[in-house]
Design an enzyme around this catalytic site. Structure first.
Site, PDB file in Angstrom:
ATOM      1  CD  GLU A 173      -2.183  -2.051   1.272  1.00 50.91           C
ATOM      2  OE1 GLU A 173      -1.020  -2.549   1.345  1.00 50.91           O
ATOM      3  OE2 GLU A 173      -3.025  -2.764   0.661  1.00 50.91           O
ATOM      4  CG  HIS A 203     -10.288  -6.433   7.821  1.00 44.92           C
ATOM      5  ND1 HIS A 203      -9.321  -6.912   8.768  1.00 44.92           N
ATOM      6  CD2 HIS A 203     -10.132  -6.948   6.361  1.00 44.92           C
ATOM      7  CE1 HIS A 203      -8.633  -7.664   8.012  1.00 44.92           C
ATOM      8  NE2 HIS A 203      -8.798  -7.599   6.556  1.00 44.92           N
TER       9      HIS A 203
END
Lengths: 360, 380
Positions: free
Chosen positions: A90, A159
């Site tokens: 990322e 998450h």
């Protein structure tokens, strides 16, 4: 990151939908039902076609058709150059996207969820958001960071975080949070066409939900202006302000309350930063009561900011009672279904808050 | 100095360069005047970015700073290289970082993607032996920075010898332009002063070490001796150059201390790049430099009416938005290498015979990677 588990858990949440795909030979479109996923897909497809500088990169966006199928069909149509699969890096690929934006391209950087954007947040804030200011206007960064934000279903604490408040805190960023398909399509087009870094917060649970889209909203140049909220349901007794999924909850609550004679005005923020304070203020001056609803945590959140802004402005004098914030519970998201349900705003929480604010 | 001067001599102005915060030299070699650099350091409105960026955030055409978060500029540089590849304009990106930042994880993420996608990026580690106060032996398990790219070929270069740097950078640039993918260079150099203004620079190293490098390996002295020894210049000519430079810097320093500070109205400018997005896209393509934001206040306003005008128009790649309006997008491959202004000899294609010990170039090549080692042998 763990995609397989999430894909498994994701199945079966939404009913089978009638989805109209846009073909070449359509007669002028009437209003039709389009899922948020398809609205996003069409918006990206059209913007990719319109401007050769636009490209999409992220994990699984190409050959997998998108982790949530939002980019389905795009790789087949545009190929490796415009739709780029990245490794699980990322920080690296967000930086690459920002660098490409600085050098003249217009990337769409997808985070599989915004939880993973925390790995790359330095690139979003320090490399993207601040650069135009630090360079005194010499170096714009036309980039869109998009992906699902906030709670999903059964994916637990790491998450499920909502990043609206985190990104909206930073000058130099625009932060948008669409609710329905029209929002998704129009705001994504605006975001891609915008010459500034835009954080585009989607919601996984909304991807499969169909909404009616007007004829006008299906045009290739339909854009929704960033920075303007929308009054989804006009009302007179109390104002409900929300963004993303909870706009739907507010409308449901408003429907129930209407039967009891309470007329709610529901505002869909659409954009978190810059916040459309005028819209909220004029609504509060009309209804005299305000409840904010969001999925994120309460401290230093979107609702907190709205309260502060109302307090600082002229609408404060029109309030007949303090503002109530309905938020996610101030805990990491638990896994068990019953716990998860109770850690997020439900329609009954909104109804309860409205009645408490109105003192009925 | 040899690093910045040598690199710029080997690349074109249309190539791209990005580095970390030790960027003043690169800002100069990329075309910004001494005056604008010094005025930026003193935070004046005549600074290259009007005093809003400061020491660490100076920008110029095809020069992307000046970055404060060390390591973050490496993925940015790989992204700029991606843009070069995407636009097929034969340009490359030089991405610099230090021995300290060489241990940042995002570098390895960038190496991976750059190698995967064969991005035209030269990754250059300026190894000055210290990351702030931490010597390389105390920071890195492997101090062979030219080898840290693993599957990316690397060159180790004497960063105190400007000609060596230039030749190595030329080789690296050719490698990238040939589509062979990224390459790493480690420039072995030194830092005389401390890390910053608040570091005397002697608590973690000895004064003797600093003195030794100054006397034996100073890049400017070395070049001067080489030129004198080969009758390429006279002592008088050097004196003249010195006087000229001194004058320029004096004037710049004067300006930097006398220019007014930026007006308070500038405080909230330059948050967002546009008003109506499409209106400004039109201006960019028409080459309107006044696009630099005249934005007052923090919000941007969108204008839906203007967007309708652009309804059917595609944005061709050839008219990429170039916010600088100075550089032609897609510079030709045959552009003259930028000559260092201090080079008073004009053409110097032939490598002069050295009176100092020859530069050492070590190569790390992964198996199966043919680099044309004959070229390297010719350098030594």
């Amino acid at each position: 990151m763990a995609t397989s588990l999430r894909c498994f858990l994701r199945s079966g949440k939404q009913a089978v939908l009638v989805v109209a795909r846009r073909g070449i030979h359509r007669s002028p479109p009437a209003a039709l039902q389009v899922t948020v996923r398809d609205a996003l897909n069409q918006a990206m497809d059209e913007e990719l076609e319109r401007d050769e500088r636009v490209f999409l990169l992220g994990e699984e966006v190409a050959q997998y058709d998108g982790a949530y199928k939002v980019s389905r069909g795009l790789w087949k149509k545009y190929g490796d150059k415009r739709i780029i699969d990245t490794p699980i890096s990322e920080m690296g690929f967000a930086g690459i996207a920002v660098g490409a934006a600085m050098a003249g391209l217009r990337p769409i950087c997808e985070f599989m969820t915004f939880n993973f954007s925390m790995q790359a947040i330095d690139q979003v804030i320090n490399s993207a958001a601040k650069t135009y200011y630090m360079s005194a206007g010499l170096q714009p960064v036309p980039i869109v960071f998009r992906g699902p934000n906030g709670a999903s279903a059964g994916v637990a604490a790491q998450h499920s975080q909502c990043f609206a408040a985190w990104y909206a805190h930073c000058p130099g960023l625009k932060v948008v949070s669409p609710w329905n398909s029209e929002d998704a399509r129009g705001l994504l087009k605006s975001a891609i066409r915008d010459d500034n870094p835009v954080v585009f917060l989607e919601n996984e649970l909304l991807y499969g939900v169909p909404f009616e889209m007007s004829e006008e909203s299906q045009s290739k140049d339909f854009t929704v202006p960033i920075g303007k909220a929308k009054i989804e349901r006009p009302g007179t007794h109390i104002t409900l302000v929300s963004h993303s999924r909870y706009v739907g909850h507010c409308l449901d609550a408003a429907a129930v309350l209407a039967k009891e004679g309470i007329d709610c005005e529901v505002i869909n923020l659409r954009t978190i930063r810059p916040l459309d304070v005028e819209c909220i203020e004029s609504s509060v001056m009309k209804t005299n009561h305000l409840v904010t609803v969001e999925g994120g945590w309460p401290q230093f959140g979107v609702g907190a900011e709205i309260c502060a802004r109302i307090m600082e402005g002229s609408a404060f004098n029109y309030l007949d009672s303090p503002v109530t914030r309905v938020t996610g519970v101030d805990i990491p998201m638990p896994y068990a279904k019953i716990l998860e349900e109770h850690s997020l705003p439900q329609v009954k929480d909104i109804i309860f808050s409205v009645k408490k604010t109105l003192n009925v | 100095e040899a690093c910045a001067a040598g690199i710029e001599a080997a690349i074109n102005p249309s190539d791209h360069l990005i580095t970390a915060y030790r960027a003043h030299g690169y800002t100069y070699t990329r075309g910004v005047s001494v005056k604008e650099i010094l005025a930026e350091l003193t935070g004046r409105k005549g600074g290259v970015v009007k005093g809003k960026g400061g020491s660490m955030h100076m920008y110029a055409p095809h020069f992307y700073g000046g970055n404060g978060i060390v390591g973050a500029q490496v993925p940015l540089g790989a992204g700029i290289a991606l843009a070069c590849q995407y636009q097929a304009n034969n340009q490359i990106c030089v991405t610099l970082y230090g021995d300290g930042a060489a241990n940042q994880g995002q570098l390895f993420e960038s190496f991976n993607m750059a190698a995967l996608w064969k991005l035209p990026c030269i990754f250059i580690c300026e190894n000055n032996k210290y990351g702030m106060g931490t010597s390389v032996e105390r920071a890195s398990a492997s101090t062979d920075y030219y080898r840290r790219g693993d599957f990316i070929p690397g060159l180790r270069v004497d960063g105190m010898d400007v000609l060596c740097v230039r030749e190595a950078a030329q080789f690296a640039a050719d490698h990238c332009r040939a589509g062979k993918g990224p390459i790493i260079m480690e420039l072995q150099t030194y830092r005389y002063h401390g890390h910053s203004m608040s570091d005397p620079g002697v608590s973690y190293r000895t004064r003797e070490e600093i003195q030794e490098v100054r006397t034996k390996s100073d890049p400017i002295s070395m070049l001067k001796e080489r030129m004198l020894g080969n009758n390429m210049a006279s002592v008088e000519e050097f004196k003249e150059i010195d006087i000229e430079i001194r004058k320029e810097v004096e004037e710049a320093a004067q300006f930097a201390t006398s220019d007014p500070e930026p007006p308070l109205e500038e405080l909230c400018n330059h948050i967002f790049s546009n008003n109506p997005p499409l209106e400004d896209e039109k201006k960019l393509r028409a080459g309107d430099r006044s696009l630099k934001s005249r934005q007052r206040g923090a919000e941007s306003r969108n204008n839906p009416e203007e967007e309708e005008e652009e309804r059917e128009e595609k944005m061709p790649l050839a008219q990429l938005a170039d916010p600088w309006q100075k550089m032609p997008v897609g510079g030709t491959a045959g552009e003259e290498a930028h000559h260092d202004p201090e080079d008073t000899m004009g053409d110097d294609d032939s490598m002069p015979a050295c009176t100092v010990s020859p530069p050492v170039v070590l190569v790390s090549a992964p198996q199966g990677c043919r680099l044309g080692l004959q070229v390297l042998v010719g350098l030594i």
